[in-house]
Design an enzyme around this catalytic site. Structure first.
Site, short mmCIF file in Angstrom:
data_model
loop_
_atom_site.label_atom_id
_atom_site.label_comp_id
_atom_site.label_asym_id
_atom_site.label_seq_id
_atom_site.Cartn_x
_atom_site.Cartn_y
_atom_site.Cartn_z
N TYR A 178 -2.76 -2.60 -9.63
CA TYR A 178 -2.37 -2.71 -11.03
C TYR A 178 -0.91 -2.40 -11.24
O TYR A 178 -0.23 -1.90 -10.34
CB TYR A 178 -3.26 -1.82 -11.90
CG TYR A 178 -2.93 -0.33 -11.87
CD1 TYR A 178 -3.21 0.45 -10.75
CD2 TYR A 178 -2.34 0.29 -12.97
CE1 TYR A 178 -2.91 1.81 -10.73
CE2 TYR A 178 -2.05 1.64 -12.96
CZ TYR A 178 -2.33 2.40 -11.84
OH TYR A 178 -2.03 3.74 -11.83
N ARG A 185 6.97 -4.83 -7.09
CA ARG A 185 6.03 -3.85 -6.53
C ARG A 185 4.62 -4.42 -6.46
O ARG A 185 3.88 -4.17 -5.50
CB ARG A 185 6.05 -2.54 -7.33
CG ARG A 185 5.17 -1.47 -6.67
CD ARG A 185 5.28 -0.12 -7.34
NE ARG A 185 4.84 -0.18 -8.72
CZ ARG A 185 5.04 0.81 -9.59
NH1 ARG A 185 5.67 1.91 -9.24
NH2 ARG A 185 4.61 0.70 -10.84
N ARG A 225 -22.49 -8.19 -3.16
CA ARG A 225 -21.79 -6.99 -2.71
C ARG A 225 -21.75 -7.00 -1.19
O ARG A 225 -22.80 -7.06 -0.54
CB ARG A 225 -22.51 -5.73 -3.20
CG ARG A 225 -21.83 -4.44 -2.74
CD ARG A 225 -22.50 -3.22 -3.35
NE ARG A 225 -21.81 -1.99 -2.97
CZ ARG A 225 -22.11 -1.26 -1.89
NH1 ARG A 225 -23.08 -1.62 -1.08
NH2 ARG A 225 -21.41 -0.15 -1.62
N LYS A 233 -0.27 0.55 -5.26
CA LYS A 233 -0.74 0.95 -6.59
C LYS A 233 -2.16 0.44 -6.84
O LYS A 233 -2.37 -0.53 -7.58
CB LYS A 233 0.23 0.44 -7.68
CG LYS A 233 0.11 1.17 -9.00
CD LYS A 233 1.33 0.95 -9.86
CE LYS A 233 1.18 1.47 -11.28
NZ LYS A 233 0.92 2.90 -11.38
N GLU A 279 3.25 14.35 -6.04
CA GLU A 279 3.65 13.75 -7.32
C GLU A 279 2.67 14.21 -8.39
O GLU A 279 1.72 14.94 -8.11
CB GLU A 279 3.68 12.22 -7.21
CG GLU A 279 2.36 11.61 -6.80
CD GLU A 279 2.43 10.12 -6.48
OE1 GLU A 279 3.33 9.42 -7.00
OE2 GLU A 279 1.56 9.65 -5.72
N LEU A 335 3.71 7.13 -4.87
CA LEU A 335 4.00 5.81 -5.42
C LEU A 335 5.52 5.68 -5.59
O LEU A 335 6.19 6.63 -6.02
CB LEU A 335 3.32 5.64 -6.78
CG LEU A 335 3.48 4.22 -7.33
CD1 LEU A 335 2.59 3.25 -6.56
CD2 LEU A 335 3.17 4.14 -8.80
N1 PDD Z 1 1.36 5.45 -13.36
N2 PDD Z 1 3.00 8.12 -9.35
C1 PDD Z 1 1.76 7.77 -9.71
C2 PDD Z 1 0.60 8.32 -8.96
C3 PDD Z 1 1.56 6.87 -10.78
O1 PDD Z 1 0.31 6.49 -11.13
C4 PDD Z 1 2.69 6.38 -11.49
C5 PDD Z 1 2.56 5.41 -12.63
C6 PDD Z 1 3.97 6.80 -11.10
C7 PDD Z 1 5.22 6.32 -11.77
O2 PDD Z 1 5.50 4.98 -11.47
P1 PDD Z 1 6.28 4.05 -12.50
O3 PDD Z 1 7.56 4.74 -12.80
O4 PDD Z 1 6.48 2.81 -11.75
O5 PDD Z 1 5.42 3.92 -13.73
C8 PDD Z 1 4.09 7.66 -10.00
C9 PDD Z 1 1.12 4.49 -14.42
C10 PDD Z 1 2.11 4.58 -15.51
C11 PDD Z 1 -0.33 4.62 -14.87
O6 PDD Z 1 -1.17 4.79 -14.01
O7 PDD Z 1 -0.61 4.52 -16.07
#
Ligand code: PDD
Length: 286
Positions: free
Chosen positions: A33, A52, A101, A150, A182, A206
Site C-alpha cells: 500500500y 516506492r 485459498r 510497505k 521506527e 520503511l
Molecule cells: N505509514 N514507517 C512506517 C512503519 C510507516 O507505516 C510509515 C507510513 C512511515 C513513514 O513513511 P512515509 O513518510 O512514506 O509516510 C514509516 C503510513 C502513513 C500509514 O500506514 O498510514
C-alpha cells in the site's frame, strides 16, 4: 457523505465497491500500500510514493496493476470527485484472487487487485495534535524482517497503537536488539545539542518518503544530521524528538516512556521542520 472509491478500473460509491473473499490481500496480507497526502487539493510527493510502490511490487514479484501515469490520473480524479482539499489517499495493490485459498502464488495471468479511497481530513496541516505534540512509549519490535516493503501486515503496528493508548500515550516506538527501529506508522528522530539523530535506511525500517524530504530540507537549512542506531535511553535524554509520515508530516514528540523532553512542549527544530516541510510540499504539490 458517501465517498466515491476506485476498484479495478471503476469509480463507485463506497457502499457498492467489493473485493473477492478469496483476495490474497484479505487471506494472506499479500498486498502492498501507499498513503499520499493532499494539501490545497493537490498531491504531496506523488512521485516518491509511486517509485516506492514500484519497488514494493518488485520485491514481492507482484505485477503492477497499471502505469504510473494511470495511477496519477486515478489519484487526481478521486481528489476531484470527493472534493478533497486536505486529506489522504490510500492505495492498495494485492496479488488478486484465483478463486480459492492456496499458499502458492496464483498464475501470472491472475490480475492484481487495485483499490484506492480518499480520507477527508480538514485541518490536517494545522492539526491540534501537532501543536500539542505526541507522547510515545517503547515496545519490542516483533515484525518480520522486510519492513522496507510497505505491506499491509499491520496487525502488530495496530497492537502497538493500542498498547500506547492503554498507557495513556499516543504512539509507540519499536525496539530491536536494544535500538529504536521506527514508530508504528512513522520514522523516529531525536535531537540533542542541535544534532538530529535517526536510524539509517536498511530492511529494518520503511524508507519514508517524508523522511527523505525532511532530511534534505534539514540539510539545506544547515542542520546537523546523524544517521545511526540509537537507544530509547538516548531519546529520553534528548532536547526534543519527532516523527515523520505522510499522514502527520513532522509530528513533535514531547514525552518518551513517561519522561518529558525539554519543557514538555514541541521543540524548536521539530516545529521549524514542520513549517519548512509544509511550505515546500505545498510549493511542489501536483
Ligand atoms: N505509514 N514507517 C512506517 C512503519 C510507516 O507505516 C510509515 C507510513 C512511515 C513513514 O513513511 P512515509 O513518510 O512514506 O509516510 C514509516 C503510513 C502513513 C500509514 O500506514 O498510514
Amino acid at each position: 457523505m458517501t465517498r466515491t472509491v476506485y476498484v479495478n478500473g471503476e469509480y463507485l460509491p463506497e457502499t457498492e465497491a467489493t473485493v473477492s473473499i478469496f483476495d490474497r490481500g484479505f487471506l494472506f496480507a499479500d498486498a502492498v500500500y501507499e498513503v499520499t497526502s493532499v494539501l490545497d487539493g493537490k498531491l504531496i510527493d506523488f512521485e516518491g510514493h509511486a517509485v516506492r510502490l514500484e519497488r514494493s511490487l518488485n520485491e514481492l514479484d507482484m505485477q503492477a496493476p497499471c502505469t504510473k501515469e494511470e495511477l496519477l490520473e486515478i489519484h487526481r480524479k478521486l481528489v476531484e470527485l470527493n472534493g478533497i482539499e486536505e486529506g489522504l489517499i490510500y492505495l492498495q495493490v494485492s496479488r488478486g484472487s484465483d478463486g480459492d485459498r492456496d499458499f502458492v502464488f496464483p498464475s501470472e495471468d491472475t490480475k492484481p487487485t487495485l483499490v484506492l479511497f480518499t480520507q477527508n481530513k480538514p485541518g490536517l496541516a494545522n492539526s491540534s495534535a501537532a501543536q500539542k505534540g505526541a507522547k510515545v512509549i517503547s515496545i519490542e519490535d516483533i515484525r518480520w524482517g522486510r519492513r522496507d516493503i510497505k505491506t499491509v501486515q499491520l496487525l502488530y503496528p495496530s497492537m502497538g497503537k493500542m498498547m500506547a493508548k492503554a498507557a495513556g500515550a499516543d504512539d509507540a516506538w519499536m525496539i530491536e536488539d536494544g535500538y529504536v527501529t521506527e514508530g508504528t506508522s512513522n520514522n523516529a528522530y531525536y535531537v540533542k545539542d542541535g544534532v538530529i539523530v535517526t536510524r539509517p535506511l536498511s530492511n529494518d525500517i520503511l524508507h519514508g518518503i517524508t523522511r527523505k524530504a525532511v532530511l534534505r530540507l534539514a540539510e539545506e537549512a544547515q542542520m546537523k544530521i546523524e544517521e545511526r542506531l540509537f537507544t530509547i535511553d538516548e531519546a529520553k535524554e534528548a532536547d526534543e524528538a519527532f516523527t515523520t509520515s505522510a499522514s502527520a508530516f513532522v509530528m513533535p514528540v514531547v514525552e518518551v516512556d513517561g519522561v518529558a523532553l525539554g519543557d514538555g512542549t514541541p521543540g524548536p527544530i521539530a516545529k521549524r521542520l514542520r513549517e519548512i516541510y509544509l511550505e515546500e510540499s505545498r510549493a511542489q504539490a501536483i
